[in-house]
Design a protein around this motif. Structure first.
Motif, mmCIF file in Angstrom:
data_model
loop_
_atom_site.group_PDB
_atom_site.id
_atom_site.type_symbol
_atom_site.label_atom_id
_atom_site.label_comp_id
_atom_site.label_asym_id
_atom_site.label_seq_id
_atom_site.Cartn_x
_atom_site.Cartn_y
_atom_site.Cartn_z
ATOM 1 N N GLU A 174 4.122 9.582 12.855
ATOM 2 C CA GLU A 174 5.014 10.600 12.060
ATOM 3 C C GLU A 174 5.709 9.763 11.004
ATOM 4 O OE1 GLU A 174 3.921 11.948 16.270
ATOM 5 O OE2 GLU A 174 4.736 10.124 15.337
ATOM 6 N N GLU A 175 6.026 8.615 11.214
ATOM 7 C CA GLU A 175 6.928 7.885 10.189
ATOM 8 C C GLU A 175 5.939 7.502 9.144
ATOM 9 O OE1 GLU A 175 8.361 4.464 12.352
ATOM 10 O OE2 GLU A 175 10.119 5.341 13.188
ATOM 11 N N ALA A 176 4.808 7.213 9.434
ATOM 12 C CA ALA A 176 3.676 6.921 8.217
ATOM 13 C C ALA A 176 3.540 8.282 7.307
ATOM 14 C CB ALA A 176 2.330 6.343 8.685
ATOM 15 N N GLU A 177 3.477 9.341 7.920
ATOM 16 C CA GLU A 177 3.092 10.779 7.318
ATOM 17 C C GLU A 177 4.548 10.782 6.201
ATOM 18 O OE1 GLU A 177 1.291 13.891 5.966
ATOM 19 O OE2 GLU A 177 0.656 12.120 7.007
ATOM 20 N N ALA A 178 5.547 10.451 6.835
ATOM 21 C CA ALA A 178 6.903 10.985 6.120
ATOM 22 C C ALA A 178 6.761 10.008 4.824
ATOM 23 C CB ALA A 178 8.052 10.591 7.077
ATOM 24 N N GLU A 179 6.581 8.514 5.247
ATOM 25 C CA GLU A 179 6.652 7.761 4.233
ATOM 26 C C GLU A 179 5.630 8.213 2.944
ATOM 27 O OE1 GLU A 179 7.297 4.079 1.892
ATOM 28 O OE2 GLU A 179 8.427 5.210 3.806
ATOM 29 N N ARG A 180 4.407 8.458 3.412
ATOM 30 C CA ARG A 180 3.288 9.160 2.327
ATOM 31 C C ARG A 180 3.844 10.047 1.531
ATOM 32 N NH1 ARG A 180 -0.101 12.757 1.836
ATOM 33 N NH2 ARG A 180 0.271 13.745 3.786
ATOM 34 N N LEU A 181 4.502 11.048 2.246
ATOM 35 C CA LEU A 181 5.198 12.279 1.513
ATOM 36 C C LEU A 181 6.371 11.720 0.508
ATOM 37 C CD1 LEU A 181 5.483 14.840 4.480
ATOM 38 C CD2 LEU A 181 3.788 14.856 2.475
ATOM 39 N N ARG A 182 7.173 10.736 1.096
ATOM 40 C CA ARG A 182 8.184 10.369 0.390
ATOM 41 C C ARG A 182 7.717 9.828 -0.995
ATOM 42 N NH1 ARG A 182 10.589 5.783 -0.816
ATOM 43 N NH2 ARG A 182 9.280 4.407 0.591
ATOM 44 N N ARG A 183 6.631 8.724 -0.772
ATOM 45 C CA ARG A 183 6.128 8.132 -2.031
ATOM 46 C C ARG A 183 5.537 9.241 -3.059
ATOM 47 N NH1 ARG A 183 3.053 2.739 -0.008
ATOM 48 N NH2 ARG A 183 4.810 1.571 0.885
ATOM 49 N N GLU A 184 4.572 10.200 -2.434
ATOM 50 C CA GLU A 184 4.390 11.279 -3.270
ATOM 51 C C GLU A 184 5.539 11.994 -4.272
ATOM 52 O OE1 GLU A 184 1.904 13.889 -0.893
ATOM 53 O OE2 GLU A 184 0.224 12.593 -0.910
ATOM 54 N N LEU A 185 6.322 12.320 -3.450
ATOM 55 C CA LEU A 185 7.530 12.864 -4.010
ATOM 56 C C LEU A 185 8.078 11.979 -5.021
ATOM 57 C CD1 LEU A 185 9.351 15.337 -4.177
ATOM 58 C CD2 LEU A 185 11.192 14.069 -2.502
ATOM 59 N N GLU A 186 8.282 10.683 -4.932
ATOM 60 C CA GLU A 186 8.608 9.752 -6.038
ATOM 61 C C GLU A 186 7.707 9.940 -6.914
ATOM 62 O OE1 GLU A 186 9.461 6.063 -4.147
ATOM 63 O OE2 GLU A 186 11.218 6.326 -3.301
ATOM 64 N N GLU A 187 6.627 9.632 -6.742
ATOM 65 C CA GLU A 187 5.484 9.745 -7.864
ATOM 66 C C GLU A 187 5.777 10.778 -8.690
ATOM 67 O OE1 GLU A 187 2.398 8.252 -10.267
ATOM 68 O OE2 GLU A 187 3.690 7.197 -8.896
ATOM 69 N N ALA A 188 5.888 12.055 -8.137
ATOM 70 C CA ALA A 188 5.986 13.229 -8.784
ATOM 71 C C ALA A 188 7.070 13.271 -9.665
ATOM 72 C CB ALA A 188 5.874 14.507 -7.814
ATOM 73 N N LYS A 189 8.350 12.741 -9.149
ATOM 74 C CA LYS A 189 9.291 12.567 -9.940
ATOM 75 C C LYS A 189 9.270 11.515 -11.320
ATOM 76 C CE LYS A 189 12.807 13.606 -6.380
ATOM 77 N NZ LYS A 189 13.956 12.926 -5.487
ATOM 78 N N ARG A 190 8.503 10.510 -10.856
ATOM 79 C CA ARG A 190 8.282 9.595 -12.029
ATOM 80 C C ARG A 190 7.353 10.111 -13.016
ATOM 81 N NH1 ARG A 190 4.775 6.442 -13.829
ATOM 82 N NH2 ARG A 190 3.189 7.106 -12.039
ATOM 83 N N GLN A 191 6.217 10.959 -12.662
ATOM 84 C CA GLN A 191 5.516 11.446 -13.726
ATOM 85 C C GLN A 191 6.275 12.630 -14.474
ATOM 86 O OE1 GLN A 191 2.105 12.999 -11.536
ATOM 87 N NE2 GLN A 191 1.138 10.910 -11.367
#
Length: 421
Positions: A270-287
């Motif tokens: 669950e923590e790994a999935e949450a981390e993945r989602l968080r990174r995707e969100l950061e990448e989307a913000k960066r883009q």
């Protein structure tokens, strides 16, 4: 008694002539760029009854026709030997500009404005008695100016005819001077002038001064080359340092990501999935941020809109016209000379007043590049006054940063009012 003095003066002149006969023969010819030139004529140039120069004109083929001397092909030389005790460079610069304007069509001067300005700047030299100035035409290459045997600079070959007309044009230093330059002097007068011409020589100190000036110019050029090479070397070293720093930062970033990944593997699914989602969100913000920055940069790069650019051009064109107006002087004396003083009582459009359109082209600093008459007032005296004032109004306001290109060209309309009592 007067007759006796004349005889004594004649005998003295003859003795001087024989004393310097070798030098006089040498002055009859000169060599420029491998071409042998013949002495066309010599004349004493005086200003306000004070002798300034003893001037000589050398051509491949001698002529007594002024226009042929100006327009004939081949290498040419104008040589000035200074008779005055001293002449300031500032005064000589103004002198040459005024003489060139007075002896040439305004359109010819304006179309060669830069070369005329460069020549006048090169003549901004303090001269003393004995100095020698040569102005050589190398067709298709340059007009070369030298002082006491050392080249001080060059300008375009098109400048030479404009300069030569100051001697043989409509307004020479005097009619006698013009005749002398065109070879229309008696044999005795010519021999005496050649003897005097040969006797005027620069001192060793003055020769060394301009030799040092030439050496200093070369040393300055070499210094600038060294500084440019050092600057390029520093840029290369800085670029290499930045590349090495970027490489270290990338390695550090990779190491940090590996450490994060190792820590993430130890966590629950669950923590790994949450981390993945968080990174995707950061990448989307960066883009999204990058896209916004790119859009802002594109908007800035586009510069002013066509409407804004048109407005800037119109405003700058108006500024050029407004800058020019105070320099125009109504040629009242020439108008009265042509049309009589009745022009004041009964002014007529096309004779005493009218509308003129001129083309003005300036560079980014506001220096004049060229100018021409677009539409005439109907009276050449008024047209010439307008064009002469254009040359006198330099420099113009600098080009706005928003305008593209190295130069700006516009047409300015000028309304010349009728003369007032």
């Amino acid at each position: 008694m007067k007759k006796f003095i004349q005889v004594i003066s004649y005998l003295f002149a003859v003795s001087v002539l024989f004393a310097f006969s070798g030098k006089a023969t040498a002055a009859e010819q000169t060599t420029v760029a491998g071409a042998t030139l013949e002495l066309n004529g010599l004349g004493v140039h005086s200003e306000l009854r004070n002798e300034w120069f003893l001037n000589g004109l050398y051509l491949t083929n001698t002529t007594d026709d002024a226009e042929e001397a100006v327009s004939s092909s081949g290498v040419k030389r104008m040589e000035l030997r200074v008779l005055a005790d001293n002449l300031s460079g500032r005064r000589l610069k103004r002198f040459w500009i005024e003489r060139i304007k007075n002896n040439n069509e305004a359109s010819s001067v304006l179309s060669n404005a830069k070369s005329v300005r460069d020549f006048a700047t090169l003549m901004d030299q303090d001269l003393v008695s004995g100095d020698s100035v040569t102005i050589d035409l190398l067709p298709g290459d340059a007009t070369v100016i030298s002082i006491n045997g050392s080249e001080v600079g060059r300008t375009a070959p098109e400048a030479f005819p404009l300069i030569l007309r100051t001697w043989v044009g409509d307004r020479p230093p005097s009619s006698e001077f013009k005749d002398a330059i065109l070879g229309e002097t008696s044999g005795a007068q010519r021999s005496a002038l050649i003897t005097r011409f040969s006797a005027v020589q620069p001192s060793s100190a003055r020769i060394a001064k301009f030799d040092q000036a030439a050496i200093a110019a070369r040393e300055e050029e070499e210094r600038q080359q060294r500084e440019e090479e050092e600057r390029k070397q520093k840029e290369l070293e800085e670029q290499k340092r930045l590349e090495e720093q970027q490489k270290l930062e990338e390695q550090q970033k990779l190491l940090e990501e590996q450490q994060k990944q190792a820590a993430a593997d130890q966590k629950a699914e669950e923590e790994a999935e949450a981390e993945r989602l968080r990174r995707e969100l950061e990448e989307a913000k960066r883009q999204l941020a990058e896209q916004q920055q790119a859009a802002e940069a594109a908007k800035v790069a586009q510069g002013p809109s066509p409407e804004e650019l048109s407005k800037i051009r119109n405003q700058y064109s108006s500024a050029l016209g407004a800058h020019y107006v105070p320099y125009f002087e109504y040629p009242q004396r020439d108008i009265f000379r042509r049309h009589g003083k009745s022009a004041l009582m009964r002014p007529r459009k096309g004779q005493t007043h009218g509308d003129v359109s001129i083309s003005i082209e300036v560079d980014r600093e506001g220096e004049l590049v060229g100018g021409s008459l677009v539409s005439s007032s109907g009276e050449k005296i008024l047209d010439d006054a307008v064009m002469n004032a254009l040359f006198d109004s330099v420099p113009f306001p600098a080009m706005p940063e928003e305008l593209p290109g190295d130069t700006f060209k516009t047409t300015v309309s000028i309304s010349i009012p009728a003369p007032q009592m």
